[in-house]
Design an enzyme around this catalytic site. Structure first.
Site, PDB file in Angstrom:
ATOM      1  CB  SER A  19      15.560   5.318  -3.759  1.00  0.00           C
ATOM      2  OG  SER A  19      16.718   5.803  -4.376  1.00  0.00           O
ATOM      3  CD  GLU A  49       7.561   0.587 -10.525  1.00  0.00           C
ATOM      4  OE1 GLU A  49       7.243   1.752 -10.293  1.00  0.00           O
ATOM      5  OE2 GLU A  49       8.725   0.149 -10.379  1.00  0.00           O
ATOM      6  CE  LYS A  77      10.630   7.720  -5.054  1.00  0.00           C
ATOM      7  NZ  LYS A  77      11.537   7.391  -6.169  1.00  0.00           N
TER       8      LYS A  77
END
Length: 503
Positions: free
Chosen positions: A288, A301, A294
């Site tokens: 992130s 995705e 993260k």
């Protein structure tokens, strides 16, 4: 890729004053505000090499048939070599790459250069160019898919005993193995490979010689141009040859199906990563911009998201084609881009998805612990009772009642809990059917997996059979892709040799 229903025959003219006239339109229909709207020249860069190959094969055939004299053919072929060296960016203005190349040939050779277009239309010319280039793209995609299957098989071989939780409806269902999960996707990719190979066979046909759609009075040899370009036969009906684009639909449909397979795999990995059931390599993850802790499965995705490109491409292509009458219509200028966009997007997705799985870490202890969650071995216990003679529905009732009595923080019952319910339902001790050791073994996820040794199941013995079959199928498909590549390369060499005879 502009085409039009022009008369076949020798084109003539020059490229001077290209802003006012073109080699095809001359001084009529050549200007006005719609000129750029009509042009596909910039988009046609993709098929620039294909057009040069098609031009060369056509000129060689015309000369062999006595339609164009040898000296003129030599000049045209030399001009094409010069145009190839200069590149697409150096082409003169034109509606499309076909007209621009023809204009460039005439500019170098003079009016005799227009004989290159004898006995053809831009309609059959562009159909040949699209098939020629799409064939190359399909082989690239097929190579990526068989490579991905090889990577998945390697993971399956390494993890045939790595137990993991299996889910239905995203709820804990039964224990399985990493190998069993991976092979489920390899099987799907086998079918995707088959559909792409089937599509390749119908793409790889020669439409040249169809002209605008009604054939030509010249004595052309369609089999000869097919051989020079590596096409495996011709599209027989001239109207169908010039106008049909169902081969684009077939390819894009197969690509959309492949994208869907990849999207499902990507979704599984995203869900697994959220549960810490898989650790993606840093090359296939990101962090992130604000939360440094993260590790996001971003690449997967995007694989999931790119499926929309392929599905949209198929929908766009079908919408483009659905209202078109025979033979050629200018709508077709917009058809190819849907296939190109889909195949480009999905080829990258194949490599990323397979790479993510191949480089991932599978935490065996964590997966083994997760495989007991939600009493995932319940079916194994019911099967054990059924194999001991208890009717399966009765066994199902016993285990369901046991599951209903679990405390919220319990993942699985112990033997005593199962025995108590069984005695109440069966009106007899559980030990009359199965012994304690067998029940406790069925409660263990590793042993539960080992029980499931039916064909196609997750037991290591069953996985060994699946691996063997998958490896055989992969070898067959890899050979088929290699054979297609060899055929294309041989045709390229054959055309080059023929062209060199005119030097």
């Amino acid at each position: 890729m502009s085409e039009e229903e022009s008369e076949t025959g020798a084109a003539s003219g020059n490229a001077d004053g290209a802003d006012e006239e073109t080699v095809v339109r001359r001084d009529r229909f050549a200007g006005g505000p719609a000129r750029s709207f009509l042009s596909s020249l910039s988009d046609d860069e993709r098929i620039f090499p294909a057009d040069l190959a098609v031009d060369r094969a056509h000129v060689v055939m015309l000369t062999e048939q006595g339609i164009v004299d040898r000296d003129t053919a030599g000049e045209i072929l030399a001009a094409l070599a010069d145009i190839e060296s200069a590149g697409h960016a150096a082409l003169p203005d034109g509606e499309d790459v076909h007209e621009a190349i023809e204009s460039a040939v005439i500019d170098r050779v003079g009016p005799e250069g227009g004989k290159m277009h004898t006995a053809r239309s831009r309609n059959d010319e562009v159909a040949a160019c699209i098939r020629y280039r799409l064939r190359e793209d399909l082989l690239e995609l097929l190579s990526a898919v068989v490579g991905a299957r090889e990577q998945l098989l390697a993971v399956a071989r390494d993890h045939d005993e790595t137990v993991m939780p299996g889910y239905t409806h995203l709820q804990p269902a039964q224990p399985t193995t990493v190998a069993h999960w991976v092979l489920s996707y390899e099987q799907a990719l086998q079918r995707d490979t088959g559909r792409l190979l089937d599509a390749y066979a119908r793409v790889n046909r020669n439409p040249l010689g169809a002209a605008a759609f009604a054939g030509t009075p010249f004595d052309v040899d369609r089999d000869r141009t097919a051989a020079l370009l590596g096409f495996e036969g011709v599209v027989e009906n001239s109207m169908d040859a010039a106008s049909a684009r169902d081969f684009l639909v077939e390819v894009t449909g197969a690509v959309a199906g492949l994208a869907t397979t990849l999207s499902q795999l990507a979704e599984d990995i995203v869900v697994m990563a959220s549960k810490d059931h898989v650790e993606l390599d840093d090359d296939y993850a990101s962090t992130s911009s604000i939360m440094p802790q993260k590790k996001n499965p971003d690449t997967l995705e995007l694989v999931r998201g790119r499926t929309g490109d392929a599905v949209a491409g198929l929908n766009g292509l079908l919408t483009n084609l659905k209202g078109q009458p025979r033979a050629y219509n200018r709508d077709l200028q917009r058809a190819g881009r849907h296939a190109w966009d889909a195949i480009d997007s999905v080829t990258e997705s194949v490599e990323v998805a397979a790479g993510a799985v191949a480089t991932a870490e599978w935490p065996a202890d964590r997966l083994d612990a997760a495989a007991t969650e939600g009493f995932a071995t319940a079916t194994g216990v019911a099967d054990l009772l059924a194999m001991a003679g208890v009717p399966f529905r009765t066994a199902h009732e016993i285990v369901a009642e046991v599951a209903a009595g679990l405390d919220p923080d319990e993942d699985a019952p112990d033997y005593d809990a199962i025995a108590a319910v069984a005695e109440d339902v069966l009106d007899a001790p559980l030990s009359e059917y199965v012994d304690r050791a067998a029940v406790e073994s069925a409660l263990d996820p590793t042993e539960s997996v080992a029980m499931r040794d039916s064909r196609g199941g997750p037991a290591p013995s069953a996985i060994a059979g699946q691996l063997s079959t998958a490896e055989e199928a992969l070898a067959v498909d890899t050979e088929a892709v290699g054979d297609h590549r060899t055929t294309v390369e041989q045709a390229t060499d054959r055309l080059r040799t023929e062209v060199e005879r005119y030097a």
